[in-house]
Design a protein around this motif. Structure first.
Motif, PDB file in Angstrom:
ATOM      1  N   THR A   1     -13.045   4.379  -6.904  1.00 14.46           N
ATOM      2  CA  THR A   1     -12.994   3.205  -6.043  1.00 14.46           C
ATOM      3  C   THR A   1     -12.373   2.087  -6.870  1.00 14.46           C
ATOM      4  OG1 THR A   1     -14.986   3.912  -4.887  1.00 14.46           O
ATOM      5  CG2 THR A   1     -14.356   1.594  -4.671  1.00 14.46           C
ATOM      6  N   LEU A   2     -11.221   1.592  -6.426  1.00 19.17           N
ATOM      7  CA  LEU A   2     -10.517   0.537  -7.148  1.00 19.17           C
ATOM      8  C   LEU A   2     -10.561  -0.757  -6.345  1.00 19.17           C
ATOM      9  CD1 LEU A   2      -7.375   2.561  -8.283  1.00 19.17           C
ATOM     10  CD2 LEU A   2      -9.421   2.035  -9.624  1.00 19.17           C
ATOM     11  N   GLU A   3     -10.456  -1.866  -7.065  1.00 22.03           N
ATOM     12  CA  GLU A   3     -10.441  -3.175  -6.416  1.00 22.03           C
ATOM     13  C   GLU A   3      -9.186  -3.317  -5.554  1.00 22.03           C
ATOM     14  OE1 GLU A   3     -11.115  -7.761  -7.819  1.00 22.03           O
ATOM     15  OE2 GLU A   3     -10.030  -6.419  -9.158  1.00 22.03           O
ATOM     16  N   HIS A   4      -9.359  -3.651  -4.289  1.00 17.63           N
ATOM     17  CA  HIS A   4      -8.228  -3.854  -3.379  1.00 17.63           C
ATOM     18  C   HIS A   4      -7.336  -4.967  -3.919  1.00 17.63           C
ATOM     19  CE1 HIS A   4      -6.117  -3.691   0.427  1.00 17.63           C
ATOM     20  NE2 HIS A   4      -6.109  -5.004   0.390  1.00 17.63           N
TER      21      HIS A   4
ATOM     22  N   CYS B   1      -7.083   5.873  -5.962  1.00 13.74           N
ATOM     23  CA  CYS B   1      -8.028   5.529  -4.897  1.00 13.74           C
ATOM     24  C   CYS B   1      -8.267   6.669  -3.919  1.00 13.74           C
ATOM     25  CB  CYS B   1      -7.539   4.293  -4.152  1.00 13.74           C
ATOM     26  SG  CYS B   1      -6.022   4.579  -3.210  1.00 13.74           S
TER      27      CYS B   1
ATOM     28  N   HIS C   1      -5.393  -2.533  -5.314  1.00 17.70           N
ATOM     29  CA  HIS C   1      -4.949  -1.532  -6.284  1.00 17.70           C
ATOM     30  C   HIS C   1      -5.243  -0.113  -5.809  1.00 17.70           C
ATOM     31  CE1 HIS C   1      -4.127  -4.840  -8.859  1.00 17.70           C
ATOM     32  NE2 HIS C   1      -5.393  -5.196  -8.908  1.00 17.70           N
TER      33      HIS C   1
ATOM     34  N   GLN D   1       0.829  -1.200   0.000  1.00 20.05           N
ATOM     35  CA  GLN D   1       0.000   0.000   0.000  1.00 20.05           C
ATOM     36  C   GLN D   1       0.868   1.257   0.000  1.00 20.05           C
ATOM     37  OE1 GLN D   1      -3.730  -0.068  -0.146  1.00 20.05           O
ATOM     38  NE2 GLN D   1      -2.774  -1.830  -1.099  1.00 20.05           N
TER      39      GLN D   1
ATOM     40  N   GLU E   1      -4.738   2.885 -11.322  1.00 22.67           N
ATOM     41  CA  GLU E   1      -4.952   2.183 -12.593  1.00 22.67           C
ATOM     42  C   GLU E   1      -4.762   3.223 -13.685  1.00 22.67           C
ATOM     43  OE1 GLU E   1      -8.389  -0.502 -14.793  1.00 22.67           O
ATOM     44  OE2 GLU E   1      -8.440  -0.229 -12.616  1.00 22.67           O
TER      45      GLU E   1
END
Length: 117
Positions: free
Chosen positions: A100-103, A70, A105, A35, A108
């Motif tokens: 909102t990105l998929e964890h 994010c 990430h 992270q 992007e």
């Protein structure tokens, strides 16, 4: 009609890049789960560079990039990685959008580039 070339990705449902005519479309996220915005951005940009090379181009041919992040409070760290990577003589148009990105990430990046003539 111009053919569409798809460079296969890690899964059958995703391409590393798509080429049509003299345009390349590509998108990447970091593989790391760490992270750290700067590290994830650096890794993502390195993937973009590889995908462009695989499609017959390079970052000097980028036309536009859309960066989804994010947390907009982390944009300065993303900018540090971007500024260290971008070809300053051929900087593309760039937009940054909070998303909102998929964890796990944090960033992007979607790019359009021209092929080499």
């Amino acid at each position: 009609m111009q053919p569409i070339t798809r460079l296969s990705g890690m899964t059958p449902t995703r391409s590393r890049a798509v080429v049509r005519g003299n345009l390349i479309y590509t998108v990447a996220v970091a593989d790391t789960a760490e992270q750290d915005m700067r590290r994830q951005t650096t890794e993502t940009l390195a993937k973009i560079e590889r995908f462009l090379r695989d499609a017959g181009s390079d970052k000097s041919r980028l036309l536009s990039c859309t960066v989804y992040i994010c947390d907009m409070a982390l944009k300065p760290q993303m900018n540090e990685a971007w500024d260290a990577w971008v070809d300053m003589d051929n900087a593309p148009q760039r937009a940054c959008i909070g998303a909102t990105l998929e964890h796990p990430h944090m960033v992007e990046i979607v790019c359009v580039a021209a092929t080499k003539d």
